[in-house]
Write a protein that holds these residues in place. Structure first.
Motif, mmCIF file in Angstrom:
data_model
loop_
_atom_site.group_PDB
_atom_site.id
_atom_site.type_symbol
_atom_site.label_atom_id
_atom_site.label_comp_id
_atom_site.label_asym_id
_atom_site.label_seq_id
_atom_site.Cartn_x
_atom_site.Cartn_y
_atom_site.Cartn_z
ATOM 1 N N THR A 106 -8.190 -8.234 0.452
ATOM 2 C CA THR A 106 -6.740 -8.058 0.551
ATOM 3 C C THR A 106 -6.355 -6.646 0.134
ATOM 4 O O THR A 106 -5.572 -5.981 0.802
ATOM 5 C CB THR A 106 -6.024 -9.093 -0.333
ATOM 6 N N ARG A 107 -6.913 -6.175 -0.968
ATOM 7 C CA ARG A 107 -6.593 -4.832 -1.466
ATOM 8 C C ARG A 107 -7.029 -3.757 -0.468
ATOM 9 O O ARG A 107 -6.297 -2.818 -0.190
ATOM 10 C CB ARG A 107 -7.262 -4.615 -2.812
ATOM 11 N N GLU A 108 -8.235 -3.895 0.081
ATOM 12 C CA GLU A 108 -8.732 -2.916 1.038
ATOM 13 C C GLU A 108 -7.880 -2.923 2.315
ATOM 14 O O GLU A 108 -7.578 -1.866 2.866
ATOM 15 C CB GLU A 108 -10.193 -3.211 1.380
ATOM 16 N N ALA A 109 -7.496 -4.110 2.767
ATOM 17 C CA ALA A 109 -6.635 -4.215 3.946
ATOM 18 C C ALA A 109 -5.277 -3.572 3.672
ATOM 19 O O ALA A 109 -4.706 -2.910 4.544
ATOM 20 C CB ALA A 109 -6.468 -5.675 4.363
ATOM 21 N N ALA A 110 -4.763 -3.752 2.461
ATOM 22 C CA ALA A 110 -3.474 -3.150 2.098
ATOM 23 C C ALA A 110 -3.548 -1.629 2.180
ATOM 24 O O ALA A 110 -2.643 -0.982 2.708
ATOM 25 C CB ALA A 110 -3.063 -3.589 0.690
ATOM 26 N N VAL A 111 -4.643 -1.067 1.682
ATOM 27 C CA VAL A 111 -4.823 0.389 1.738
ATOM 28 C C VAL A 111 -4.907 0.842 3.193
ATOM 29 O O VAL A 111 -4.252 1.800 3.604
ATOM 30 C CB VAL A 111 -6.095 0.810 0.963
ATOM 31 N N LEU A 112 -5.715 0.157 3.975
ATOM 32 C CA LEU A 112 -5.907 0.524 5.375
ATOM 33 C C LEU A 112 -4.605 0.463 6.168
ATOM 34 O O LEU A 112 -4.297 1.358 6.946
ATOM 35 C CB LEU A 112 -6.952 -0.386 6.025
ATOM 36 N N LEU A 113 -3.824 -0.606 5.948
ATOM 37 C CA LEU A 113 -2.606 -0.820 6.726
ATOM 38 C C LEU A 113 -1.377 -0.133 6.115
ATOM 39 O O LEU A 113 -0.326 -0.076 6.748
ATOM 40 C CB LEU A 113 -2.339 -2.321 6.874
ATOM 41 N N GLY A 114 -1.507 0.351 4.887
ATOM 42 C CA GLY A 114 -0.391 1.036 4.248
ATOM 43 C C GLY A 114 0.731 0.099 3.830
ATOM 44 O O GLY A 114 1.908 0.470 3.875
ATOM 45 N N ILE A 115 0.370 -1.127 3.434
ATOM 46 C CA ILE A 115 1.354 -2.119 2.991
ATOM 47 C C ILE A 115 0.890 -2.689 1.649
ATOM 48 O O ILE A 115 -0.282 -2.595 1.308
ATOM 49 C CB ILE A 115 1.542 -3.256 4.034
ATOM 50 N N ARG A 150 -6.573 10.696 7.778
ATOM 51 C CA ARG A 150 -5.278 10.108 7.381
ATOM 52 C C ARG A 150 -4.712 9.221 8.486
ATOM 53 O O ARG A 150 -3.908 8.338 8.214
ATOM 54 C CB ARG A 150 -4.288 11.195 6.997
ATOM 55 N N GLY A 151 -5.138 9.461 9.701
ATOM 56 C CA GLY A 151 -4.749 8.571 10.789
ATOM 57 C C GLY A 151 -5.438 7.215 10.715
ATOM 58 O O GLY A 151 -5.033 6.261 11.353
ATOM 59 N N ARG A 152 -6.488 7.130 9.915
ATOM 60 C CA ARG A 152 -7.261 5.883 9.760
ATOM 61 C C ARG A 152 -6.960 5.156 8.457
ATOM 62 O O ARG A 152 -7.274 3.982 8.320
ATOM 63 C CB ARG A 152 -8.760 6.171 9.786
ATOM 64 N N CYS A 153 -6.414 5.870 7.480
ATOM 65 C CA CYS A 153 -6.187 5.273 6.153
ATOM 66 C C CYS A 153 -4.898 5.834 5.571
ATOM 67 O O CYS A 153 -4.708 7.046 5.529
ATOM 68 C CB CYS A 153 -7.375 5.584 5.246
ATOM 69 N N ALA A 154 -4.041 4.960 5.084
ATOM 70 C CA ALA A 154 -2.746 5.377 4.551
ATOM 71 C C ALA A 154 -2.827 5.899 3.117
ATOM 72 O O ALA A 154 -1.902 6.538 2.645
ATOM 73 C CB ALA A 154 -1.765 4.200 4.610
#
Length: 180
Positions: free
Chosen positions: A150-159, A39-43
């Motif tokens: 974009t979608r994967e980055a959004a998940v990773l960054l939690g935005i 969870r520290g790596r993925c939101a």
């Protein structure tokens, strides 16, 4: 009083006999720790839950083999972190990238890589990157360096995905201005 079995004993029992109790004990011992760490790596909690389940499923099915080198926590972390990366990048992202690149091969346009290299020759790319806000750098890291959609980055960054797009656009604009 029940004797606590070592991690190695549990894994041997799982591999040799398909010992369900050994598996459950290993799961209780390490799943909360792996969950917190991922969870520290993925939101996205759903993605993390799936990755933890896939990690332990690989242990149960025997597709992940412990070679009794190092500690079990480190071994589980390697399995889980690799599965998280695979999930975030996904084969779909690779296929879309290959398809997009195949369409670009026949164009006479200058590639993004050539534009970046030209910027390096004629400007201070490293300096321009340092001057970006941490939020804009994080989006560039995820989308350009890590190659996430974009979608994967959004998940990773939690935005939200729209925020990723907006920040990527602002980052490109600021870099173009800094390198001009």
């Amino acid at each position: 009083m029940r004797e606590t079995r070592s991690d190695g004993d549990l894994l041997r029992a799982i591999a040799a006999d398909g010992d369900r109790r050994a598996f459950e004990e290993l799961y209780r011992r390490y799943a909360p720790w792996l969950l917190a760490r991922l969870r520290g790596r993925c939101a996205d909690a759903g993605v993390v839950d799936d990755v933890v389940q896939e990690t332990f499923l690989a242990v149960w099915r025997g597709t992940a083999r412990y070679r009794e080198e190092g500690d079990v926590a480190g071994w589980l972390w390697r399995i889980g972190s690799r599965r998280l990366i695979d999930t975030l990048r996904g084969d779909g992202a690779r296929g879309r990238l290959r398809q997009a690149l195949s369409h670009l091969r026949h164009r006479d346009e200058v590639s993004a890589e050539e534009r970046v290299l030209a910027g390096v020759e004629h400007g201070d790319l490293a300096g321009a990157l340092v001057r970006l806000s941490p939020e804009l750098r994080a989006v560039l890291q995820a989308t350009v360096i890590d190659g996430l959609t974009t979608r994967e980055a959004a998940v990773l960054l939690g935005i939200p995905p729209g925020t990723v797009k907006t920040r990527a656009m602002r980052a490109r604009k600021q870099l173009r201005e800094a390198l001009a």
